[in-house]
Design a protein around this motif. Sequence first.
Motif, PDB file in Angstrom:
ATOM      1  N   ILE A  57       0.836  -1.204   0.000  1.00 43.55           N
ATOM      2  CA  ILE A  57       0.000   0.000   0.000  1.00 43.55           C
ATOM      3  C   ILE A  57       0.868   1.250   0.000  1.00 43.55           C
ATOM      4  CG2 ILE A  57      -1.648   1.334   1.384  1.00 43.55           C
ATOM      5  CD1 ILE A  57      -2.830  -1.330   2.302  1.00 43.55           C
ATOM      6  N   ALA A  58       1.920   1.269   0.836  1.00 39.78           N
ATOM      7  CA  ALA A  58       2.786   2.443   0.921  1.00 39.78           C
ATOM      8  C   ALA A  58       3.540   2.671  -0.382  1.00 39.78           C
ATOM      9  CB  ALA A  58       3.767   2.279   2.071  1.00 39.78           C
ATOM     10  N   GLU A  59       3.941   1.612  -1.058  1.00 35.66           N
ATOM     11  CA  GLU A  59       4.692   1.759  -2.307  1.00 35.66           C
ATOM     12  C   GLU A  59       3.828   2.313  -3.436  1.00 35.66           C
ATOM     13  OE1 GLU A  59       8.078  -1.760  -1.835  1.00 35.66           O
ATOM     14  OE2 GLU A  59       6.170  -2.188  -2.850  1.00 35.66           O
ATOM     15  N   GLN A  60       2.501   2.162  -3.328  1.00 36.06           N
ATOM     16  CA  GLN A  60       1.619   2.628  -4.397  1.00 36.06           C
ATOM     17  C   GLN A  60       1.240   4.102  -4.272  1.00 36.06           C
ATOM     18  OE1 GLN A  60       1.074   0.471  -6.931  1.00 36.06           O
ATOM     19  NE2 GLN A  60       2.434  -0.820  -5.681  1.00 36.06           N
TER      20      GLN A  60
ATOM     21  N   ASN B  51      -8.755  -1.742   5.771  1.00 32.20           N
ATOM     22  CA  ASN B  51      -9.445  -0.900   4.802  1.00 32.20           C
ATOM     23  C   ASN B  51      -8.578  -0.519   3.609  1.00 32.20           C
ATOM     24  OD1 ASN B  51     -11.874  -0.702   6.404  1.00 32.20           O
ATOM     25  ND2 ASN B  51     -10.721   0.668   7.770  1.00 32.20           N
ATOM     26  N   LEU B  52      -7.311  -0.972   3.629  1.00 29.87           N
ATOM     27  CA  LEU B  52      -6.383  -0.756   2.515  1.00 29.87           C
ATOM     28  C   LEU B  52      -6.166   0.726   2.227  1.00 29.87           C
ATOM     29  CD1 LEU B  52      -7.626  -3.543   0.053  1.00 29.87           C
ATOM     30  CD2 LEU B  52      -5.865  -3.699   1.827  1.00 29.87           C
ATOM     31  N   VAL B  53      -5.943   1.503   3.281  1.00 28.34           N
ATOM     32  CA  VAL B  53      -5.723   2.939   3.129  1.00 28.34           C
ATOM     33  C   VAL B  53      -4.480   3.337   3.920  1.00 28.34           C
ATOM     34  CG1 VAL B  53      -8.149   3.498   2.737  1.00 28.34           C
ATOM     35  CG2 VAL B  53      -7.244   3.487   5.070  1.00 28.34           C
ATOM     36  N   MET B  54      -3.869   4.451   3.493  1.00 32.18           N
ATOM     37  CA  MET B  54      -2.723   5.019   4.196  1.00 32.18           C
ATOM     38  C   MET B  54      -3.012   6.473   4.526  1.00 32.18           C
ATOM     39  SD  MET B  54       1.303   5.266   3.109  1.00 32.18           S
ATOM     40  CE  MET B  54       2.495   6.131   4.160  1.00 32.18           C
ATOM     41  N   GLU B  55      -2.824   6.816   5.779  1.00 32.92           N
ATOM     42  CA  GLU B  55      -2.979   8.191   6.230  1.00 32.92           C
ATOM     43  C   GLU B  55      -1.593   8.750   6.514  1.00 32.92           C
ATOM     44  OE1 GLU B  55      -4.966  10.727   9.926  1.00 32.92           O
ATOM     45  OE2 GLU B  55      -5.483   8.599   9.617  1.00 32.92           O
ATOM     46  N   MET B  56      -1.185   9.740   5.727  1.00 34.95           N
ATOM     47  CA  MET B  56       0.160  10.295   5.867  1.00 34.95           C
ATOM     48  C   MET B  56       0.176  11.412   6.899  1.00 34.95           C
ATOM     49  SD  MET B  56       1.527  10.513   1.950  1.00 34.95           S
ATOM     50  CE  MET B  56       1.158   9.219   0.759  1.00 34.95           C
ATOM     51  N   ASP B  57       1.307  11.533   7.589  1.00 38.10           N
ATOM     52  CA  ASP B  57       1.497  12.693   8.456  1.00 38.10           C
ATOM     53  C   ASP B  57       1.545  13.951   7.600  1.00 38.10           C
ATOM     54  OD1 ASP B  57       1.568  10.977  10.576  1.00 38.10           O
ATOM     55  OD2 ASP B  57       3.759  10.896  10.691  1.00 38.10           O
TER      56      ASP B  57
END
Length: 385
Positions: free
Chosen positions: A229-232, A274-280
Amino acid sequence: MRRREYADMAAAAIDRLALYASRVEPVTHMLTGACLSRALGFPRRARFATLACVIAAELPDADYVYRLGGPVTYFQHHRGWTHAFWSLPLQAAFVVALMYGWRFARRRWKRRRSHDDPPPFRPVLLGCMALLAQLSHILLDWTNNYGVRPFAPWNPRWYAGELVFIVEPVLLLVLGGALLLPFIFSVTDAEIGIRRTRYSGQWIAAIALVVMVALWGWRWQQHDTAIHIAEQQEYAGGRVLRVSANPYPVNGYRWHMVVETPNNFQTGAVDTRNLVMEMDQQPTPKPATTLSTLAAKHSLLGRAYLDWSRFPVTTDMGTVGENHPEMDLQPQERAFHDVLFQDLRFGYDIWNLHGQASRALSGEAWVNDQREVERMYLGSSEQNP
């Protein structure tokens, strides 16, 4: 005592606790050793088998004795030679020697033997059992994100599975329950007059170990999902160079992410459910190199920290007086440059500690005008001169 002094004492206590917990806390190691002994039927084969496995499972953490030389000295040697494969046979021999001493002491005390004949004392078999328990220690340490270096000194590289948090309550519950349930069952059997089985609980201990391995396998799958997920994602700093997924306790769906790009580091949290990334909100820029940071990197603290850290950020924070206005310092000390070492893998809050765990694994070097390091700190603990 003033409120600030109470706060400083509390912060120092949390720092020491977090640094102590930077190794898998001893309870998990000892429970694993006891479950290994019981699951494999060691108590039937050799006297003192479970005691030997429990001691051996925790023995590599005897490197805590380096704490006597100061926090930075301990940090330098932590998970060093006592966690290297070459030293495990020597430690196993030490455990066997301890069992010899315990056997001799029991004979001197003339302890009354039980009606059931105990298994014979088999030192070679005890040594093999101890070696297996020590291998479990290395494996457990590898599963967290602090890492281990089992091939040192020939290969000083750190290896980290990043599967479970350093203190994992789920493992404590499973392993502890596997040892507690047979005792509860024996008390119940005694109440209703059923004769107790001498070496009970073998299958329960085996199931607990299977559950532990299954948990690692599931976390491995979630870890790979978090990395993917992070790589995408798209990052302002450019293409992705490296990614690290760091576990939270209990919740295997939540991961603290560190993503390196050519210009900065981006941190955030991935929810694999949920297959999501929340960035700072703000990425961490790669700080510029100064004369003070160069001097700090060549100090004892700098060498140890940069050898261990995977995502290091070395920052010249300005003068000590500006960075620590609350400290009672001499005028010349206030003019020192304060260089901060951080590893972004540990820059997330656990159990509402508000960054104290991260602070305990950060370092400070105070550099004078001659580019010499005057003081070194790991967390809030100062290194002995």
